[in-house]
Design a protein around this motif. Structure first.
Motif, PDB file in Angstrom:
ATOM      1  N   LEU A 103       3.157   4.316  10.620  1.00 16.02           N
ATOM      2  CA  LEU A 103       3.598   4.200  11.898  1.00 16.02           C
ATOM      3  C   LEU A 103       2.634   2.891  12.410  1.00 16.02           C
ATOM      4  O   LEU A 103       3.587   1.828  13.362  1.00 16.02           O
ATOM      5  CB  LEU A 103       3.248   5.560  12.889  1.00 16.02           C
ATOM      6  CG  LEU A 103       3.281   6.706  12.830  1.00 16.02           C
ATOM      7  CD1 LEU A 103       2.122   8.084  13.537  1.00 16.02           C
ATOM      8  CD2 LEU A 103       4.729   6.640  13.837  1.00 16.02           C
ATOM      9  N   THR A 104       2.162   2.290  11.896  1.00 17.58           N
ATOM     10  CA  THR A 104       1.459   1.122  12.417  1.00 17.58           C
ATOM     11  C   THR A 104       2.291   0.285  11.984  1.00 17.58           C
ATOM     12  O   THR A 104       2.548  -0.928  12.486  1.00 17.58           O
ATOM     13  CB  THR A 104       0.136   0.592  11.769  1.00 17.58           C
ATOM     14  OG1 THR A 104      -1.140   1.482  11.816  1.00 17.58           O
ATOM     15  CG2 THR A 104       0.131  -0.870  11.929  1.00 17.58           C
ATOM     16  N   MET A 105       2.924   0.193  10.714  1.00 18.98           N
ATOM     17  CA  MET A 105       3.789  -1.062   9.987  1.00 18.98           C
ATOM     18  C   MET A 105       5.221  -0.501  11.098  1.00 18.98           C
ATOM     19  O   MET A 105       5.730  -1.669  11.024  1.00 18.98           O
ATOM     20  CB  MET A 105       4.066  -0.453   8.383  1.00 18.98           C
ATOM     21  CG  MET A 105       4.845  -1.404   7.641  1.00 18.98           C
ATOM     22  SD  MET A 105       5.031  -0.941   6.010  1.00 18.98           S
ATOM     23  CE  MET A 105       6.574  -2.038   5.395  1.00 18.98           C
ATOM     24  N   ARG A 106       5.567   0.271  11.027  1.00 18.03           N
ATOM     25  CA  ARG A 106       6.481   0.586  12.333  1.00 18.03           C
ATOM     26  C   ARG A 106       6.703  -0.577  13.572  1.00 18.03           C
ATOM     27  O   ARG A 106       7.655  -1.221  13.622  1.00 18.03           O
ATOM     28  CB  ARG A 106       7.245   2.335  11.912  1.00 18.03           C
ATOM     29  CG  ARG A 106       9.086   2.440  12.572  1.00 18.03           C
ATOM     30  CD  ARG A 106       8.800   3.759  12.892  1.00 18.03           C
ATOM     31  NE  ARG A 106       8.026   4.513  10.976  1.00 18.03           N
ATOM     32  CZ  ARG A 106       8.232   5.279  11.140  1.00 18.03           C
ATOM     33  NH1 ARG A 106       8.645   6.399  12.478  1.00 18.03           N
ATOM     34  NH2 ARG A 106       6.864   6.224  10.761  1.00 18.03           N
ATOM     35  N   ALA A 136       1.081  -1.298  -0.063  1.00 17.67           N
ATOM     36  CA  ALA A 136       0.360   0.347  -0.103  1.00 17.67           C
ATOM     37  C   ALA A 136       0.873   1.207  -0.129  1.00 17.67           C
ATOM     38  O   ALA A 136       1.181   2.597  -1.266  1.00 17.67           O
ATOM     39  CB  ALA A 136      -0.691   0.347   0.866  1.00 17.67           C
ATOM     40  N   LEU A 137       1.847   1.060   1.267  1.00 20.37           N
ATOM     41  CA  LEU A 137       2.969   2.719   1.054  1.00 20.37           C
ATOM     42  C   LEU A 137       3.328   2.854  -0.223  1.00 20.37           C
ATOM     43  O   LEU A 137       3.625   3.718  -0.422  1.00 20.37           O
ATOM     44  CB  LEU A 137       3.969   2.356   2.061  1.00 20.37           C
ATOM     45  CG  LEU A 137       2.914   2.508   3.556  1.00 20.37           C
ATOM     46  CD1 LEU A 137       4.256   2.419   4.338  1.00 20.37           C
ATOM     47  CD2 LEU A 137       2.371   4.289   3.725  1.00 20.37           C
ATOM     48  N   GLU A 138       4.406   1.500  -0.789  1.00 18.75           N
ATOM     49  CA  GLU A 138       5.177   1.303  -2.154  1.00 18.75           C
ATOM     50  C   GLU A 138       4.098   2.181  -3.761  1.00 18.75           C
ATOM     51  O   GLU A 138       4.331   2.859  -4.422  1.00 18.75           O
ATOM     52  CB  GLU A 138       5.763   0.544  -2.812  1.00 18.75           C
ATOM     53  CG  GLU A 138       6.373  -0.233  -2.000  1.00 18.75           C
ATOM     54  CD  GLU A 138       6.849  -1.379  -1.999  1.00 18.75           C
ATOM     55  OE1 GLU A 138       6.358  -2.423  -2.373  1.00 18.75           O
ATOM     56  OE2 GLU A 138       8.184  -2.250  -1.516  1.00 18.75           O
ATOM     57  N   THR A 139       2.692   1.415  -3.722  1.00 16.94           N
ATOM     58  CA  THR A 139       1.857   2.105  -4.775  1.00 16.94           C
ATOM     59  C   THR A 139       1.611   3.454  -4.933  1.00 16.94           C
ATOM     60  O   THR A 139       0.794   3.475  -5.380  1.00 16.94           O
ATOM     61  CB  THR A 139       0.825   0.963  -4.640  1.00 16.94           C
ATOM     62  OG1 THR A 139      -0.057   1.273  -3.914  1.00 16.94           O
ATOM     63  CG2 THR A 139       1.226  -0.563  -5.344  1.00 16.94           C
ATOM     64  N   THR A 140       1.200   4.212  -3.658  1.00 23.67           N
ATOM     65  CA  THR A 140       0.833   5.244  -3.386  1.00 23.67           C
ATOM     66  C   THR A 140       1.375   6.518  -4.679  1.00 23.67           C
ATOM     67  O   THR A 140       3.382   6.302  -4.879  1.00 23.67           O
ATOM     68  CB  THR A 140       0.923   6.105  -2.224  1.00 23.67           C
ATOM     69  OG1 THR A 140       2.291   6.333  -1.481  1.00 23.67           O
ATOM     70  CG2 THR A 140      -0.343   5.226  -1.376  1.00 23.67           C
ATOM     71  N   THR A 141       1.053   7.220  -5.240  1.00 25.63           N
ATOM     72  CA  THR A 141       1.381   8.287  -6.295  1.00 25.63           C
ATOM     73  C   THR A 141       1.462   9.455  -5.257  1.00 25.63           C
ATOM     74  O   THR A 141       1.038  10.084  -4.196  1.00 25.63           O
ATOM     75  CB  THR A 141       0.901   8.533  -7.316  1.00 25.63           C
ATOM     76  OG1 THR A 141      -0.763   8.986  -6.844  1.00 25.63           O
ATOM     77  CG2 THR A 141       0.059   6.756  -8.212  1.00 25.63           C
ATOM     78  N   ASP A 142       1.796  10.396  -5.673  1.00 22.99           N
ATOM     79  CA  ASP A 142       2.647  11.383  -4.984  1.00 22.99           C
ATOM     80  C   ASP A 142       1.267  12.795  -5.274  1.00 22.99           C
ATOM     81  O   ASP A 142       1.124  13.519  -3.753  1.00 22.99           O
ATOM     82  CB  ASP A 142       3.358  12.608  -6.337  1.00 22.99           C
ATOM     83  CG  ASP A 142       5.113  11.619  -6.111  1.00 22.99           C
ATOM     84  OD1 ASP A 142       5.261  10.756  -4.798  1.00 22.99           O
ATOM     85  OD2 ASP A 142       5.738  12.559  -7.122  1.00 22.99           O
ATOM     86  N   GLU A 143      -0.091  12.644  -5.239  1.00 25.66           N
ATOM     87  CA  GLU A 143      -1.346  13.263  -5.463  1.00 25.66           C
ATOM     88  C   GLU A 143      -1.532  12.491  -4.739  1.00 25.66           C
ATOM     89  O   GLU A 143      -2.369  13.226  -3.627  1.00 25.66           O
ATOM     90  CB  GLU A 143      -1.948  12.767  -6.690  1.00 25.66           C
ATOM     91  CG  GLU A 143      -3.246  13.848  -7.106  1.00 25.66           C
ATOM     92  CD  GLU A 143      -3.820  13.793  -8.229  1.00 25.66           C
ATOM     93  OE1 GLU A 143      -4.998  12.349  -8.082  1.00 25.66           O
ATOM     94  OE2 GLU A 143      -3.410  13.979  -9.394  1.00 25.66           O
ATOM     95  N   PRO A 160      -1.688  12.587   6.261  1.00 22.48           N
ATOM     96  CA  PRO A 160      -2.303  11.917   7.594  1.00 22.48           C
ATOM     97  C   PRO A 160      -2.685  10.252   7.655  1.00 22.48           C
ATOM     98  O   PRO A 160      -2.280   9.218   8.057  1.00 22.48           O
ATOM     99  CB  PRO A 160      -3.629  12.249   8.308  1.00 22.48           C
ATOM    100  CG  PRO A 160      -3.454  13.663   7.512  1.00 22.48           C
ATOM    101  CD  PRO A 160      -3.136  13.503   5.931  1.00 22.48           C
ATOM    102  N   LEU A 161      -3.852   9.949   6.651  1.00 23.71           N
ATOM    103  CA  LEU A 161      -3.559   8.082   6.572  1.00 23.71           C
ATOM    104  C   LEU A 161      -2.131   7.009   6.350  1.00 23.71           C
ATOM    105  O   LEU A 161      -2.219   6.062   6.982  1.00 23.71           O
ATOM    106  CB  LEU A 161      -4.769   8.004   5.336  1.00 23.71           C
ATOM    107  CG  LEU A 161      -4.926   6.529   4.926  1.00 23.71           C
ATOM    108  CD1 LEU A 161      -5.486   5.781   6.855  1.00 23.71           C
ATOM    109  CD2 LEU A 161      -6.146   6.350   3.904  1.00 23.71           C
ATOM    110  N   LEU A 162      -1.877   7.893   4.806  1.00 20.59           N
ATOM    111  CA  LEU A 162      -0.188   7.070   5.286  1.00 20.59           C
ATOM    112  C   LEU A 162       0.724   7.275   5.905  1.00 20.59           C
ATOM    113  O   LEU A 162       1.194   6.574   5.757  1.00 20.59           O
ATOM    114  CB  LEU A 162       0.123   8.238   3.845  1.00 20.59           C
ATOM    115  CG  LEU A 162      -0.630   7.592   2.499  1.00 20.59           C
ATOM    116  CD1 LEU A 162      -0.154   7.843   1.225  1.00 20.59           C
ATOM    117  CD2 LEU A 162      -0.850   5.966   2.049  1.00 20.59           C
ATOM    118  N   GLU A 163       0.724   8.369   6.756  1.00 23.39           N
ATOM    119  CA  GLU A 163       1.517   8.413   8.040  1.00 23.39           C
ATOM    120  C   GLU A 163       1.204   7.056   9.200  1.00 23.39           C
ATOM    121  O   GLU A 163       1.540   6.695   9.864  1.00 23.39           O
ATOM    122  CB  GLU A 163       1.420   9.627   8.727  1.00 23.39           C
ATOM    123  CG  GLU A 163       2.567  10.430   9.421  1.00 23.39           C
ATOM    124  CD  GLU A 163       2.385  11.460  10.360  1.00 23.39           C
ATOM    125  OE1 GLU A 163       2.859  11.399  11.035  1.00 23.39           O
ATOM    126  OE2 GLU A 163       1.592  12.754   9.787  1.00 23.39           O
TER     127      GLU A 163
END
Length: 187
Positions: free
Chosen positions: A113-116, A92-99, A106-109
């Protein structure tokens, strides 16, 4: 009347002493035999005791080993079941675009954090990430070759692509890293 000889009296005494000595010797032999039987019985009990003691010690060592293995590897099934969660979050983190990063910051952050935190929990429980890089040498103990392809400019056995990271649980492989490997390049 015949006169008793003095020697006959002495012979009777000698004979009586010999009989008494023979009886004492027989009694001593019986006691010695009984003592030997008791010693043999004692030795048999001592042997049984030593064997039982050794068995108890072996059982204790075996239970200690089993307990340590249960502590270290008892959660391996749960850990193995959690690996797809890590994979999906990473994907999910790797496939997100800059847009998407701008609008869903905040969702990606939160996902990061959850992954960490997931990696911290893994580390706390002895689960280590196997993260090979492109160009590393293929190690069959830690990597699983998903495909093999001749790639110019590479050496045979060199990792050319990483499909999924692997994980170790203490000293055991939980999941191998899934990689693509270079074969001898076609000339």
């Amino acid at each position: 009347m015949a006169e008793p000889k003095e020697n006959d009296f002495l012979d009777e005494i000698d004979s009586a002493e010999a009989e008494e000595y023979a009886e004492e010797m027989a009694e001593i032999d019986e006691k010695a035999l009984a003592v030997e039987e008791l010693r043999a019985e004692r030795d048999q009990y001592r042997d049984r005791f030593m064997r039982a003691l050794a068995d108890a010690e072996n059982a204790r060592k075996r239970s200690d080993k089993d307990r340590r293995e249960a502590e270290n590897y008892g959660g391996s099934k749960l850990a193995r079941d959690m690996l797809p969660v890590y994979d999906n979050m990473k994907r999910a983190l790797e496939t997100t675009t800059d847009e998407q990063r701008e609008s869903l910051g905040p969702l990606l952050e939160g996902i990061q954090l959850t992954m960490r935190e997931l990696l911290n929990v893994f580390k706390k429980h002895g689960i280590e990430l196997i993260a090979p890089e492109v160009g590393d040498k293929f190690d069959p103990k830690h990597h699983e070759a998903m495909f093999e392809a001749p790639v110019p400019g590479t050496v045979a056995g060199e990792i050319i692509q990483v499909s999924a990271e692997g994980f170790m649980l203490h000293d055991r492989l939980l999941r191998p890293a899934q990689v693509g490997v270079s074969s001898t390049p076609a000339s």
